[in-house]
Design an enzyme around this catalytic site. Structure first.
Site, PDB file in Angstrom:
ATOM      1  N   CYS A  11      12.010   1.064  -0.474  1.00  6.43           N
ATOM      2  CA  CYS A  11      10.709   1.733  -0.493  1.00  6.43           C
ATOM      3  C   CYS A  11      10.106   1.700  -1.893  1.00  6.43           C
ATOM      4  CB  CYS A  11      10.851   3.175  -0.026  1.00  6.43           C
ATOM      5  SG  CYS A  11      11.593   3.373   1.616  1.00  6.43           S
TER       6      CYS A  11
ATOM      7  N   CYS B 168      15.035   5.795  -1.197  1.00  7.12           N
ATOM      8  CA  CYS B 168      15.207   4.447  -0.655  1.00  7.12           C
ATOM      9  C   CYS B 168      14.766   3.388  -1.675  1.00  7.12           C
ATOM     10  CB  CYS B 168      14.398   4.311   0.636  1.00  7.12           C
ATOM     11  SG  CYS B 168      14.231   2.623   1.242  1.00  7.12           S
TER      12      CYS B 168
END
Length: 420
Positions: free
Chosen positions: A76, A73
């Site tokens: 993230c 991600c």
């Protein structure tokens, strides 16, 4: 005989030693025994948790902030350094907050248990009770938000120095309410209700110098301070009925609200209609004069919120109100959703006597001389015009990817990622 005795005692001795072996400090106990105690790190680092130690960490930490992430991600990855920076500060607070992360793409049971459906998902555990965190992810603002969550609903201040300490610790991101000579029971309900939005306190002992600084001359008095916008106001009552909460709710916003992505969310939560003034550039001299007039009008019309935005500052937002630069400044009443009202004869202002023009606008609105219009091309609380085009393009790309995936070009489609 002795040899046989040694052979018998040796296994028994080994069993005793195994029984005395110390337990792990990070894993839950098994086999029906008591769970092992979790050792909370004190170095201010972000702790990596998994299914073996997550529940132990939740039990051990009074306050735990968890990033449920996925290694692939992008959001993230951008969040990680912000958490590293915030964790060091949060660990040093008088009421420390432990920051941790969980690879929820790997440990799917944990993600499922806590409702993780995208990445990153941020959860705050208050004595084991989870709630999703949706505030800012910038390290400094994240720290301020979490400091607010771990603070008492209402702080009791006993001296001038404790008042000063409270104000300094609160920072500038939240409004403050200080009840001078007020009983804590009067505001404890609102301290809990608006905990995520403001700081609350009562001051029991204070000097005349403090009364001068906070501009009140009698007690009980509830002083509202909005340090971010350099605003301050005093409420002397009545403290019964809805009067007190109305004052608190209205003081959560400045008298005139600069419209941006952050304040749009606050306006939606507030529930009042917005007298929205659209300017060409909110920083030029003429606009500043008009904003000053709007601030005076706001002080006399507490049932409305007064906001302003410049085309130069947020063009996508202003486009949704059918703005033409030649007709600016433009003023409307917006319901913060899909409709706004234009007052007949006051669709736009001319430079000059802004005071009388604002008065005529409000008079026309109160008398109902308005025309309702729909916010154009989607609600400005969600997407602007350019963002709609981008969304259409992304959907088209997604359809193409799904087609090739069905053809066997790709064998994995990750779950959606939460945007910043």
């Amino acid at each position: 005989m002795a040899m046989a005795l040694r052979r018998l005692l040796l296994p028994l001795l080994l069993l005793v030693l195994l029984g005395l072996r110390p337990q792990s400090c990070v894993a839950s106990g098994g086999g029906g025994g008591e769970p092992a105690e979790f050792e909370i790190p004190r170095d201010g680092s972000v702790l990596e948790l998994d299914e073996s130690n997550f529940e132990a960490a939740v039990r051990a930490a009074e306050f735990l902030f968890v990033d449920f992430y996925a290694p692939w991600c992008g959001h993230c990855k951008r969040l990680a350094p912000q958490l590293d920076e915030a964790a060091a500060v949060l660990a040093g607070l008088s009421t420390p907050v432990l920051v941790a992360k969980v690879n929820a793409d790997k440990y799917k049971k944990l993600g499922s248990k806590y409702g993780v459906d995208g990445f990153p998902t941020l959860m705050f555990f208050d004595h084991g009770v989870p709630s999703e965190y949706t505030g800012s992810r910038k390290a400094d603002v994240l720290v301020e938000n979490l400091k607010k969550l771990v603070a008492p609903d209402v702080s009791v201040l006993e001296s001038d120095s404790s008042i000063n300490g409270f104000v300094q610790a609160a920072g500038i991101n939240f409004p403050l309410f200080i009840g001078f000579g007020m009983d804590e029971s009067l505001i404890v309900e609102y301290g809990a209700k608006y905990k995520k939005k403001a700081w609350f306190s009562t001051a029991k002992d204070f000097s005349e110098d403090v009364m001068v600084v906070y501009d009140f001359d009698k007690v009980p008095a509830l002083v509202s301070v909005n340090p971010k916008y350099n605003e301050q106001s005093v409420f002397y009552g009545p403290f019964e009925g809805t009067f007190l909460e109305d004052f608190i709710r209205q003081s959560l916003l400045p008298a005139t609200v600069p419209i941006n992505r952050e304040t749009v969310k606050l306006l939606k939560d507030d529930g009042r209609k917005v007298v929205l003034t659209i300017l060409e550039d909110e920083s030029d001299e003429s606009s500043l004069q008009l904003i000053k007039v709007l601030r005076s009008a706001a002080n006399a019309n507490h049932d409305l919120v007064f906001g302003y935005v410049g085309v130069k500052q947020w063009e996508e937002f202003t486009e949704t109100f059918d703005v033409k630069v030649s007709q600016l400044p433009k003023i409307v009443v917006w319901d913060t959703k899909e409709e706004y009202e234009v007052v007949e004869g006051s669709e736009s202002f001319i430079e000059g006597d802004y005071g009388s023009q604002v008065s005529r606008f409000l008079e026309g609105y109160r008398e109902g001389r308005t025309t309702k219009k729909k916010v154009g091309r989607g609600s400005p609380t969600l997407l602007g015009l350019n963002a709609v085009y981008i969304l259409v393009l992304l959907v088209a790309v997604l359809v193409v990817l799904m087609y090739f995936s069905a053809q066997g070009e790709e064998d994995h489609q990750p779950r959606r990622a939460h945007e910043d």
